[in-house]
Design a protein around this motif. Structure first.
Motif, PDB file in Angstrom:
ATOM      1  N   ALA A 203       0.840  -1.195   0.000  1.00 62.64           N
ATOM      2  CA  ALA A 203       0.000   0.000   0.000  1.00 62.64           C
ATOM      3  C   ALA A 203       0.872   1.240   0.000  1.00 62.64           C
ATOM      4  O   ALA A 203       1.935   1.276   0.628  1.00 62.64           O
ATOM      5  CB  ALA A 203      -0.918  -0.007   1.215  1.00 62.64           C
ATOM      6  N   GLY A 204       0.424   2.260  -0.699  1.00 61.34           N
ATOM      7  CA  GLY A 204       1.177   3.497  -0.769  1.00 61.34           C
ATOM      8  C   GLY A 204       1.064   4.295   0.516  1.00 61.34           C
ATOM      9  O   GLY A 204       0.239   4.007   1.382  1.00 61.34           O
ATOM     10  N   PRO A 205       1.883   5.309   0.637  1.00 64.03           N
ATOM     11  CA  PRO A 205       1.831   6.132   1.850  1.00 64.03           C
ATOM     12  C   PRO A 205       0.550   6.963   1.871  1.00 64.03           C
ATOM     13  O   PRO A 205      -0.028   7.248   0.827  1.00 64.03           O
ATOM     14  CB  PRO A 205       3.059   7.031   1.717  1.00 64.03           C
ATOM     15  CG  PRO A 205       3.321   7.105   0.256  1.00 64.03           C
ATOM     16  CD  PRO A 205       2.909   5.777  -0.297  1.00 64.03           C
ATOM     17  N   PRO A 206       0.109   7.358   3.037  1.00 62.70           N
ATOM     18  CA  PRO A 206      -1.110   8.183   3.109  1.00 62.70           C
ATOM     19  C   PRO A 206      -0.842   9.573   2.529  1.00 62.70           C
ATOM     20  O   PRO A 206       0.295  10.038   2.510  1.00 62.70           O
ATOM     21  CB  PRO A 206      -1.395   8.251   4.609  1.00 62.70           C
ATOM     22  CG  PRO A 206      -0.086   8.015   5.256  1.00 62.70           C
ATOM     23  CD  PRO A 206       0.664   7.081   4.349  1.00 62.70           C
ATOM     24  N   PRO A 207      -1.880  10.239   2.061  1.00 58.21           N
ATOM     25  CA  PRO A 207      -1.674  11.573   1.503  1.00 58.21           C
ATOM     26  C   PRO A 207      -1.248  12.550   2.599  1.00 58.21           C
ATOM     27  O   PRO A 207      -1.641  12.398   3.758  1.00 58.21           O
ATOM     28  CB  PRO A 207      -3.034  11.942   0.929  1.00 58.21           C
ATOM     29  CG  PRO A 207      -4.003  11.089   1.649  1.00 58.21           C
ATOM     30  CD  PRO A 207      -3.278   9.826   2.002  1.00 58.21           C
ATOM     31  N   PRO A 208      -0.470  13.536   2.253  1.00 57.44           N
ATOM     32  CA  PRO A 208      -0.034  14.501   3.269  1.00 57.44           C
ATOM     33  C   PRO A 208      -1.207  15.353   3.746  1.00 57.44           C
ATOM     34  O   PRO A 208      -2.146  15.603   2.987  1.00 57.44           O
ATOM     35  CB  PRO A 208       0.999  15.354   2.523  1.00 57.44           C
ATOM     36  CG  PRO A 208       0.659  15.203   1.091  1.00 57.44           C
ATOM     37  CD  PRO A 208       0.095  13.828   0.938  1.00 57.44           C
ATOM     38  N   PRO A 209      -1.175  15.789   4.996  1.00 63.72           N
ATOM     39  CA  PRO A 209      -2.275  16.619   5.501  1.00 63.72           C
ATOM     40  C   PRO A 209      -2.247  18.006   4.863  1.00 63.72           C
ATOM     41  O   PRO A 209      -1.195  18.503   4.468  1.00 63.72           O
ATOM     42  CB  PRO A 209      -2.013  16.691   6.998  1.00 63.72           C
ATOM     43  CG  PRO A 209      -0.554  16.441   7.133  1.00 63.72           C
ATOM     44  CD  PRO A 209      -0.174  15.513   6.008  1.00 63.72           C
TER      45      PRO A 209
END
Length: 65
Positions: A28-34
């Motif tokens: 899984a890819g990294p979460p989107p930046p806030p």
């Protein structure tokens, strides 16, 4: 002869299926930046969508007469 063809077809369809079944899924890819830029533009996007809806209704109403 029919048994040979059936056996070959089973082998032809089984071997690739076994190869694909052993493929490792991608991680899984990294979460989107806030604080993505779309967070600040939600109001503007809402107003644009309302404008598009209003304009399309007005065009459809004017074209029917």
């Amino acid at each position: 002869m029919v048994k040979k063809i059936t056996f070959l077809l089973v082998i032809i369809f089984t071997v690739p299926a076994l190869g694909f079944s052993q493929a490792i899924p991608t991680p899984a890819g990294p979460p989107p930046p806030p604080g993505l830029p779309i967070d600040n533009l939600l109001g503007i996007l809402f107003l644009i969508s309302l404008g598009i809806i209003y304009g399309s209704k007005k065009i459809l109403k004017d074209s029917s007469s």
